[in-house]
Motif scaffolding. Structure first.
Motif, PDB file in Angstrom:
ATOM      1  N   LEU A 179     -10.650   2.955  -0.730  1.00  0.00           N
ATOM      2  CA  LEU A 179      -9.821   2.097   0.119  1.00  0.00           C
ATOM      3  C   LEU A 179      -9.242   2.885   1.284  1.00  0.00           C
ATOM      4  N   ASP A 180      -8.999   2.205   2.382  1.00  0.00           N
ATOM      5  CA  ASP A 180      -8.326   2.829   3.519  1.00  0.00           C
ATOM      6  C   ASP A 180      -6.838   2.960   3.216  1.00  0.00           C
ATOM      7  N   ALA A 181      -6.295   4.113   3.517  1.00  0.00           N
ATOM      8  CA  ALA A 181      -4.861   4.323   3.303  1.00  0.00           C
ATOM      9  C   ALA A 181      -4.065   3.531   4.328  1.00  0.00           C
ATOM     10  N   PRO A 182      -2.900   3.050   3.964  1.00  0.00           N
ATOM     11  CA  PRO A 182      -2.057   2.324   4.928  1.00  0.00           C
ATOM     12  C   PRO A 182      -1.713   3.208   6.123  1.00  0.00           C
ATOM     13  N   ALA A 183      -1.618   2.595   7.282  1.00  0.00           N
ATOM     14  CA  ALA A 183      -1.299   3.347   8.498  1.00  0.00           C
ATOM     15  C   ALA A 183       0.163   3.766   8.531  1.00  0.00           C
ATOM     16  N   GLU A 184       1.023   2.964   7.948  1.00  0.00           N
ATOM     17  CA  GLU A 184       2.452   3.248   8.028  1.00  0.00           C
ATOM     18  C   GLU A 184       2.944   3.988   6.785  1.00  0.00           C
ATOM     19  N   GLU A 185       3.986   4.774   6.968  1.00  0.00           N
ATOM     20  CA  GLU A 185       4.593   5.483   5.849  1.00  0.00           C
ATOM     21  C   GLU A 185       5.472   4.548   5.031  1.00  0.00           C
ATOM     22  N   PHE A 186       5.693   4.905   3.781  1.00  0.00           N
ATOM     23  CA  PHE A 186       6.606   4.169   2.923  1.00  0.00           C
ATOM     24  C   PHE A 186       7.928   4.934   2.825  1.00  0.00           C
ATOM     25  N   ARG A 187       8.976   4.238   2.460  1.00  0.00           N
ATOM     26  CA  ARG A 187      10.220   4.886   2.058  1.00  0.00           C
ATOM     27  C   ARG A 187      10.277   4.861   0.536  1.00  0.00           C
ATOM     28  N   ILE A 188      10.434   6.020  -0.066  1.00  0.00           N
ATOM     29  CA  ILE A 188      10.479   6.150  -1.518  1.00  0.00           C
ATOM     30  C   ILE A 188      11.846   6.708  -1.907  1.00  0.00           C
ATOM     31  N   ASP A 189      12.573   6.005  -2.753  1.00  0.00           N
ATOM     32  CA  ASP A 189      13.864   6.464  -3.258  1.00  0.00           C
ATOM     33  C   ASP A 189      13.834   6.393  -4.786  1.00  0.00           C
ATOM     34  N   LEU A 190      13.956   7.553  -5.412  1.00  0.00           N
ATOM     35  CA  LEU A 190      13.865   7.645  -6.861  1.00  0.00           C
ATOM     36  C   LEU A 190      15.134   8.268  -7.435  1.00  0.00           C
ATOM     37  N   VAL A 191      15.593   7.712  -8.527  1.00  0.00           N
ATOM     38  CA  VAL A 191      16.778   8.243  -9.205  1.00  0.00           C
ATOM     39  C   VAL A 191      16.332   9.355 -10.152  1.00  0.00           C
ATOM     40  N   SER A 192      16.895  10.536  -9.953  1.00  0.00           N
ATOM     41  CA  SER A 192      16.518  11.697 -10.744  1.00  0.00           C
ATOM     42  C   SER A 192      17.143  11.631 -12.138  1.00  0.00           C
TER      43      SER A 192
END
Length: 259
Positions: A179-192
């Protein structure tokens, strides 16, 4: 040795020590306890870590030996890795040999020239990247051993390295599925595990991922079914990514069935 490499190697050693402590008192029957990976018992899980640590040592120190491993893998691309683990699982000195391999790899990565990359089954890796990959795999296979033995496992902030790898391998996950990767970046927020929030990507990204770092790391190592996580995807590309995420080299795995 950089500060980052020093920290990753320390965390890798701690993860290895935790697994070592869990299995060191097992009798012969304990080593043959099945784990969630079909056909793999506790011994096979540790044997896989022994083999992969040994191969990583060859990649870091012995090009001729590394090239020989690659040729063997090419000859049996589907079954080679499993065959090595199953063969080594019968080693009566399995734990001692794994301890030696871990120690030797630690020393080799600590001494590896800064900025110089070593070959691997995917893209070439720096010493820090290799240590991170070994941490990821040690942690993931340790989860399987803990589950097989019915032993509780507590997440620590050492998984931040794995979460970082999971975020960075987004495009790889798409490509390995054709698959082609998305052109835009994602925002990822994870609780440690300690309660802090770890973030990647632009704050104003239209597509986002939130949830616990532990569930994210389990997903990208395919130790949990997406349905059994607390991860929340906002946006179609993030949603698709969570269905195919993987942070390890090689072909897509089957993943785990839902609980």
């Amino acid at each position: 040795m950089t500060d980052v490499l020093t920290q990753v190697l320390a965390d890798l050693a701690a993860e290895g020590d935790r697994l070592d402590a869990l299995v060191s008192g097992l009798d012969a029957d304990g080593w043959r306890t099945p784990t969630p990976a079909p056909g793999w018992d506790v011994a096979t899980q540790v044997a896989h870590l022994l083999w992969t640590d040994g191969v990583a040592l060859k990649a870091a120190t012995d090009k001729e030996a590394w090239d020989a491993v690659v040729l063997d893998a090419i000859a049996d691309p589907e079954g080679f890795v499993d065959a090595q683990a199953l063969a080594l699982a019968t080693d009566p000195d399995l734990l001692a040999h794994w301890r030696s391999a871990r120690s030797n790899l630690h020393a080799a990565l600590a001494a590896h020239p800064s900025g110089e990359k070593m070959p691997w089954f995917g893209p070439p890796m720096s010493a820090t990247s290799m240590a991170t990959a070994r941490l990821m795999e040690t942690w993931a296979h340790s989860l399987d051993v803990h589950a097989g033995l019915g032993a509780p496992v507590e997440d620590t902030d050492r998984i931040r390295h794995i979460a970082h790898l999971g975020a960075r391998t987004r495009n790889f996950a798409f490509s390995v599925h054709g698959l082609d990767a998305p052109a835009e970046e994602f925002r990822i927020d994870l609780v440690s595990p300690s309660g802090d929030v770890w973030g990647w990507g632009p704050d104003d990204a239209a597509q986002t991922l939130t949830g616990s770092a532990g569930d994210f790391c389990r997903l990208v190592t395919q130790r949990v079914n997406r349905a059994d996580t607390d991860l929340v995807a906002t946006g179609p590309d993030v949603d698709r990514w969570l269905d195919i995420a993987q942070a390890f080299a090689g072909q897509p795995g089957e993943g785990r069935p839902p609980r």
